[in-house]
Design an enzyme around this catalytic site. Structure first.
Site, mmCIF file in Angstrom:
data_model
loop_
_atom_site.group_PDB
_atom_site.id
_atom_site.type_symbol
_atom_site.label_atom_id
_atom_site.label_comp_id
_atom_site.label_asym_id
_atom_site.label_seq_id
_atom_site.Cartn_x
_atom_site.Cartn_y
_atom_site.Cartn_z
ATOM 1 N N ASP A 184 42.986 64.881 26.241
ATOM 2 C CA ASP A 184 42.341 64.258 27.397
ATOM 3 C C ASP A 184 41.919 62.818 27.109
ATOM 4 O OD1 ASP A 184 41.231 64.611 30.137
ATOM 5 O OD2 ASP A 184 39.337 64.203 29.119
ATOM 6 N N ARG A 185 41.777 62.469 25.818
ATOM 7 C CA ARG A 185 41.371 61.110 25.460
ATOM 8 C C ARG A 185 42.507 60.103 25.603
ATOM 9 N NH1 ARG A 185 36.099 60.380 26.021
ATOM 10 N NH2 ARG A 185 35.004 62.226 25.243
ATOM 11 N N LEU A 197 36.757 62.847 36.106
ATOM 12 C CA LEU A 197 37.190 61.680 36.879
ATOM 13 C C LEU A 197 38.039 60.724 36.061
ATOM 14 C CD1 LEU A 197 33.829 60.885 38.719
ATOM 15 C CD2 LEU A 197 35.843 62.017 39.674
ATOM 16 N N ARG A 198 38.347 61.093 34.815
ATOM 17 C CA ARG A 198 39.116 60.179 33.978
ATOM 18 C C ARG A 198 40.503 59.935 34.562
ATOM 19 N NH1 ARG A 198 38.054 62.353 29.226
ATOM 20 N NH2 ARG A 198 36.279 60.990 28.842
ATOM 21 N N GLY A 199 41.085 60.949 35.202
ATOM 22 C CA GLY A 199 42.402 60.778 35.821
ATOM 23 C C GLY A 199 42.389 59.747 36.930
#
Length: 423
Positions: free
Chosen positions: A280-281, A361-363
């Site tokens: 995910d990073r 919300l990183r996407g």
């Protein structure tokens, strides 16, 4: 090893009787049996001998630091002549998805890096390392081990920030963005940094010796076969990627320094999956496949044979394309802040993320940044739906929850949802 390092530059002798025993460097490590010396093949070590009528041990320490002769210094600093020839980025055939993800991260490092997964022998490592020639120059504080930014406090080391706050004028130089390789067998001390043994022995002070994370600050940290990386190193990368700072607690030393880098990883999915926390990073995910077209395969083989036979001439044939691409990257970095994205597009991007059940919300953030970077690369000042369509599969495919019964590629699911929302 001895011919490379030369002779010992200095020595500290706590016991005079030991210093005159031999003119050659000691080969003894620590010995735990009084009155005996344990021999080894090391070039330097510590001897412990008891003296009569004394209960304390007298320790003889030989400094491990060595001098480098002038010829080796010239070879070290003349990097252009001594460095291995790098395959030109412009000569990479196919793999457009991987190349685009790498370029977008160079234009906007805040995208968060790229994870490249694909079959063995598809040019993943070659493509990443060929990016070195295209990296632009940045301004850093001269002599600072953390590549501190002279203008941005977020990218300053503690010492540099204190000097700036006192009103001191710090020397500034321009240097190319650094690319650091993280080997799979690296130790945690080498990655994070540890106590400087040389200064501890020669000066008796506790000093910090920066590691690979310090060297990679404001640069690129590349991990080949990242899915085989040890868990304790994965934890270190997670901490630094989350906060942008590396905190070291070693032998009475407590120090923090900036560690903001573009994390690039490559690997073969057959060799194991990556931990979800680390996956995910990565801002973007590029899927690389084997080229099936026979003509393209022949072209790749021929180009590689030309490079292996004469790397210098081969690089010269692509110099014009390389310079053109480097100018394009420099121009895109300069115009990135002026690129605009309409609110309507932002809402649709978030709708796609929401309907795909993307966690967090990183996407959303990465897709917006990648679309702006692509528009800047094309020389535009406004993001279009086509720009979003190009980057959104790479920004979201690795963030979807995996269904073990699902055979369709995650990128296809993202593209289908995009077409549904943007229609």
């Amino acid at each position: 090893m001895a011919s490379l390092l030369g002779t010992s530059s200095s020595a500290i002798w706590a016991s005079p009787s030991l210093s005159s025993s031999s003119s050659t460097p000691s080969t003894s490590p620590i010995c735990f049996r009084p009155g005996k010396i344990c021999r080894s093949k090391l070039n330097a070590g510590i001897q412990i001998r008891p003296k009569k009528n004394r209960s304390r041990y007298h320790v003889s320490v030989m400094n491990v630091a060595t001098e480098i002769n002038s010829t080796e210094q010239v070879e070290k600093f003349d990097s252009k002549k001594s460095a291995r020839p790098v395959y030109p980025f412009a000569a990479i055939v196919g793999q457009d998805e991987m190349k685009l993800c790498l370029l977008l991260n160079v234009i906007d490092p805040k995208i968060g890096g790229v994870m490249i997964m694909g079959d063995r022998g598809t040019g993943k490592s070659t493509t990443v390392r060929s990016l070195v020639d295209l990296l632009p120059e940045i301004k850093v504080v001269a002599g600072d081990p953390y590549n501190s930014d002279p203008l941005d406090p977020e990218f300053m080391g503690v010492e540099v920030r204190e000097r700036v706050e006192r009103g001191e004028q710090v020397p500034v130089i321009a240097t190319k963005i650094n690319m650091v390789d993280l080997p799979l067998g690296a130790t945690e001390d080498r990655v994070c940094g540890t106590i400087d043994i040389e200064k501890a022995l020669t000066e008796g002070v506790k000093a910090f010796e920066p590691g690979l994370l310090a060297k990679a600050n404001r640069g690129i940290l590349y991990v080949d076969e990242v899915n085989l990386l040890d868990d304790h190193l994965v934890d270190v990368l997670l901490d630094s990627a989350a906060s942008g700072w590396n905190t070291v607690e070693r032998e009475g030393i407590s120090i923090s320094h900036p560690a903001r880098f573009i994390l690039i990883g490559s690997g073969n999915p057959e060799e194991g999956e990556l931990r979800p926390q680390l996956l995910d990073r990565f801002g973007m995910h590029a899927q690389v496949g084997t080229v099936r077209d026979a003509d393209l395969r022949v072209k790749i083989v021929e180009e590689r044979a030309r490079f292996d036979s004469n790397p210098k001439d081969f690089r010269e044939t692509y110099k014009t394309e390389q310079d053109k691409l480097q100018d394009q990257i420099t121009s895109a970095r300069a115009s990135l802040s002026s690129v605009q994205i309409d609110r309507e597009l932002k809402v649709k991007i978030s709708r796609v993320c929401s309907e795909l059940n993307v966690d967090g919300l990183r996407g959303d953030i990465v897709t917006n940044r990648a679309a702006k970077a692509l528009a800047a690369l094309k020389g535009k000042d406004r993001v279009t739906a086509d720009d979003v369509a190009t980057v959104i599969p790479n920004c979201l495919r690795h963030r979807l929850r995996k269904d073990p019964l699902e055979s369709i590629d995650s990128g296809v699911l993202v593209s289908e949802k995009f077409a549904e929302v943007f229609s």
